[in-house]
Design a protein around this motif. Structure first.
Motif, PDB file in Angstrom:
ATOM      1  N   LEU A  64      44.295  38.034  16.271  1.00 57.18           N
ATOM      2  CA  LEU A  64      45.181  37.213  17.589  1.00 57.18           C
ATOM      3  C   LEU A  64      44.574  38.281  18.914  1.00 57.18           C
ATOM      4  O   LEU A  64      44.477  37.208  20.472  1.00 57.18           O
ATOM      5  N   ALA A  65      44.572  38.712  18.814  1.00 55.48           N
ATOM      6  CA  ALA A  65      43.873  39.797  20.210  1.00 55.48           C
ATOM      7  C   ALA A  65      42.455  39.635  20.641  1.00 55.48           C
ATOM      8  O   ALA A  65      42.523  39.174  21.761  1.00 55.48           O
ATOM      9  N   ARG A  66      41.675  39.359  19.209  1.00 57.87           N
ATOM     10  CA  ARG A  66      39.753  38.621  19.687  1.00 57.87           C
ATOM     11  C   ARG A  66      40.020  37.685  20.345  1.00 57.87           C
ATOM     12  O   ARG A  66      39.321  36.979  21.333  1.00 57.87           O
ATOM     13  N   ARG A  67      40.831  36.365  20.110  1.00 56.69           N
ATOM     14  CA  ARG A  67      40.905  35.627  20.370  1.00 56.69           C
ATOM     15  C   ARG A  67      41.952  34.977  21.985  1.00 56.69           C
ATOM     16  O   ARG A  67      41.567  34.009  22.081  1.00 56.69           O
ATOM     17  N   THR A  68      42.178  35.742  22.612  1.00 51.67           N
ATOM     18  CA  THR A  68      42.581  35.805  23.465  1.00 51.67           C
ATOM     19  C   THR A  68      42.386  36.756  24.383  1.00 51.67           C
ATOM     20  O   THR A  68      41.606  37.704  24.678  1.00 51.67           O
ATOM     21  N   GLU A  69      43.415  35.629  25.915  1.00 53.52           N
ATOM     22  CA  GLU A  69      41.996  36.443  27.248  1.00 53.52           C
ATOM     23  C   GLU A  69      42.922  37.060  27.761  1.00 53.52           C
ATOM     24  O   GLU A  69      43.802  36.739  28.053  1.00 53.52           O
ATOM     25  N   VAL A  70      42.425  38.702  28.590  1.00 55.31           N
ATOM     26  CA  VAL A  70      43.157  38.768  29.335  1.00 55.31           C
ATOM     27  C   VAL A  70      42.615  39.559  30.800  1.00 55.31           C
ATOM     28  O   VAL A  70      41.746  39.963  30.861  1.00 55.31           O
ATOM     29  N   ALA A  71      43.497  39.012  31.707  1.00 57.01           N
ATOM     30  CA  ALA A  71      42.500  39.447  33.056  1.00 57.01           C
ATOM     31  C   ALA A  71      43.607  40.277  33.607  1.00 57.01           C
ATOM     32  O   ALA A  71      44.808  40.186  34.031  1.00 57.01           O
ATOM     33  N   LEU A  72      42.675  40.584  34.814  1.00 53.55           N
ATOM     34  CA  LEU A  72      43.237  41.403  35.864  1.00 53.55           C
ATOM     35  C   LEU A  72      42.807  40.802  37.507  1.00 53.55           C
ATOM     36  O   LEU A  72      42.048  40.832  36.962  1.00 53.55           O
ATOM     37  N   ALA A  73      43.980  39.876  37.896  1.00 51.40           N
ATOM     38  CA  ALA A  73      43.214  39.508  39.324  1.00 51.40           C
ATOM     39  C   ALA A  73      43.323  39.785  40.840  1.00 51.40           C
ATOM     40  O   ALA A  73      44.781  39.894  40.551  1.00 51.40           O
ATOM     41  N   PRO A  74      43.161  40.699  41.208  1.00 53.08           N
ATOM     42  CA  PRO A  74      44.213  41.029  42.785  1.00 53.08           C
ATOM     43  C   PRO A  74      44.443  39.608  43.694  1.00 53.08           C
ATOM     44  O   PRO A  74      44.157  39.042  43.184  1.00 53.08           O
ATOM     45  N   ARG A  75      45.495  40.478  44.076  1.00 53.81           N
ATOM     46  CA  ARG A  75      45.788  39.539  45.113  1.00 53.81           C
ATOM     47  C   ARG A  75      45.541  39.491  46.167  1.00 53.81           C
ATOM     48  O   ARG A  75      45.399  40.730  46.327  1.00 53.81           O
ATOM     49  N   PRO A  76      45.793  38.769  47.449  1.00 58.26           N
ATOM     50  CA  PRO A  76      45.423  38.886  48.801  1.00 58.26           C
ATOM     51  C   PRO A  76      46.693  39.988  49.347  1.00 58.26           C
ATOM     52  O   PRO A  76      46.107  40.790  49.990  1.00 58.26           O
ATOM     53  N   ASP A  77      47.728  40.151  48.707  1.00 59.38           N
ATOM     54  CA  ASP A  77      48.592  41.266  49.216  1.00 59.38           C
ATOM     55  C   ASP A  77      48.460  42.582  48.408  1.00 59.38           C
ATOM     56  O   ASP A  77      49.010  43.351  48.961  1.00 59.38           O
ATOM     57  N   GLY A  78      47.520  42.799  47.937  1.00 54.71           N
ATOM     58  CA  GLY A  78      47.400  43.899  47.395  1.00 54.71           C
ATOM     59  C   GLY A  78      48.046  44.582  45.619  1.00 54.71           C
ATOM     60  O   GLY A  78      47.306  44.865  45.093  1.00 54.71           O
ATOM     61  N   SER A  79      49.008  43.278  45.084  1.00 54.67           N
ATOM     62  CA  SER A  79      49.869  43.269  44.415  1.00 54.67           C
ATOM     63  C   SER A  79      48.442  42.372  42.939  1.00 54.67           C
ATOM     64  O   SER A  79      47.209  42.206  43.311  1.00 54.67           O
ATOM     65  N   LEU A  80      49.049  43.019  42.027  1.00 51.77           N
ATOM     66  CA  LEU A  80      47.381  42.865  41.010  1.00 51.77           C
ATOM     67  C   LEU A  80      48.400  41.105  39.926  1.00 51.77           C
ATOM     68  O   LEU A  80      49.465  41.794  39.535  1.00 51.77           O
ATOM     69  N   ALA A  81      47.971  40.369  39.509  1.00 49.62           N
ATOM     70  CA  ALA A  81      47.964  39.285  38.992  1.00 49.62           C
ATOM     71  C   ALA A  81      47.672  39.505  37.543  1.00 49.62           C
ATOM     72  O   ALA A  81      46.486  39.950  37.293  1.00 49.62           O
ATOM     73  N   VAL A  82      48.658  39.300  36.087  1.00 43.76           N
ATOM     74  CA  VAL A  82      48.055  39.790  35.051  1.00 43.76           C
ATOM     75  C   VAL A  82      47.901  38.411  34.520  1.00 43.76           C
ATOM     76  O   VAL A  82      48.449  37.854  34.395  1.00 43.76           O
ATOM     77  N   LEU A  83      46.436  37.927  33.642  1.00 42.21           N
ATOM     78  CA  LEU A  83      46.569  36.035  32.935  1.00 42.21           C
ATOM     79  C   LEU A  83      45.758  36.442  31.643  1.00 42.21           C
ATOM     80  O   LEU A  83      45.812  37.013  31.579  1.00 42.21           O
TER      81      LEU A  83
END
Length: 233
Positions: A64-83
């Motif tokens: 399942l992990a191999r078929r899953t896309e996990v990304a980290l995206a910085p937000r304008p306020d400096g926090s981190l979005a987990v996608l």
């Protein structure tokens, strides 16, 4: 470290030690990328729960992990979005259901290999603050600066309970303390990348320090201004 390359900073420690708050602020102050490795394991765990996969079935979880896309995206306020597969799950991954299962998912060697590769790619060019439980020992053992944050168990449990309340999650303090102790046990006992300080890590006890004090201490050490608060060794 190559000429002009900014360093990698590894900040590890158990839940409730304050590493997420500290790592995020250190990265913001330095203008570095913040890599929350624990959030990546939580995202995979959320997918496991959503798909109804048995977290004890290592082969199924790894597939399942191999078929899953996990990304980290910085937000304008400096926090981190987990996608997770393109969807922002930053709030969902902090829930009690994920808390209860993430240590089991994170202990699967195949899952760790996949995510460690992704984490190394994120930090390869330097200028990154890696946060997790094995960033200084496994993910980036050549990190120029390594820190291990800790605190007394009752303090960490109190912090975790406050965090859950702030997120609107119903929680019982005694249950939070039990789950935290069990997570500590699982993390320390796992065969693959157990929770422990790197031999060259600076250990900081955050029990009696504010997040701002810990940030200032780490920045002073990174920038070569000495030891400061006396909580590090």
């Amino acid at each position: 470290m190559g000429a002009g390359r900014r360093p990698v900073i590894a900040i590890d420690g158990p839940a409730g030690a304050g590493k997420s708050t500290v790592a995020r602020e250190v990265a913001r102050r330095l203008g570095y990328l913040h890599v929350d490795t624990g959030a990546m394991y939580r995202a995979v765990t959320l997918k496991v729960l959503q798909e109804g996969v048995d977290p004890g079935d290592a082969r199924a979880v790894e597939e399942l992990a191999r078929r899953t896309e996990v990304a980290l995206a910085p937000r304008p306020d400096g926090s981190l979005a987990v996608l997770l597969d393109g969807r922002d799950v930053s709030g969902e991954i902090r829930g009690a259901q994920v808390d209860a299962v993430v240590a089991r998912v994170a202990a699967i060697p195949g899952v760790r290999r996949l995510l460690v590769e992704a984490q190394r790619r994120l930090a390869a060019r330097g200028g990154a603050v890696l946060e997790g439980r094995d960033t200084g020992t496994l993910v980036f053992p050549d990190a120029e600066r390594k820190f291990f944050l800790t605190a007394r168990p009752e303090v960490r449990a109190r912090r975790r309970f406050a965090q859950l309340q702030a997120q609107g999650c119903g929680a019982d303090p005694a249950r939070v303390a039990r789950e935290l102790a069990e997570r500590d046990r699982q993390d320390a006992a796992r065969a693959c990348a157990p929770l422990r300080p790197a031999e060259d890590a600076i250990i900081i006890d955050t029990t009696d320090l504010t997040p701002e004090q810990v940030v200032e201490l780490i920045l002073a050490l990174v920038q070569g201004q000495g030891g400061g608060a006396g909580a590090a060794r």
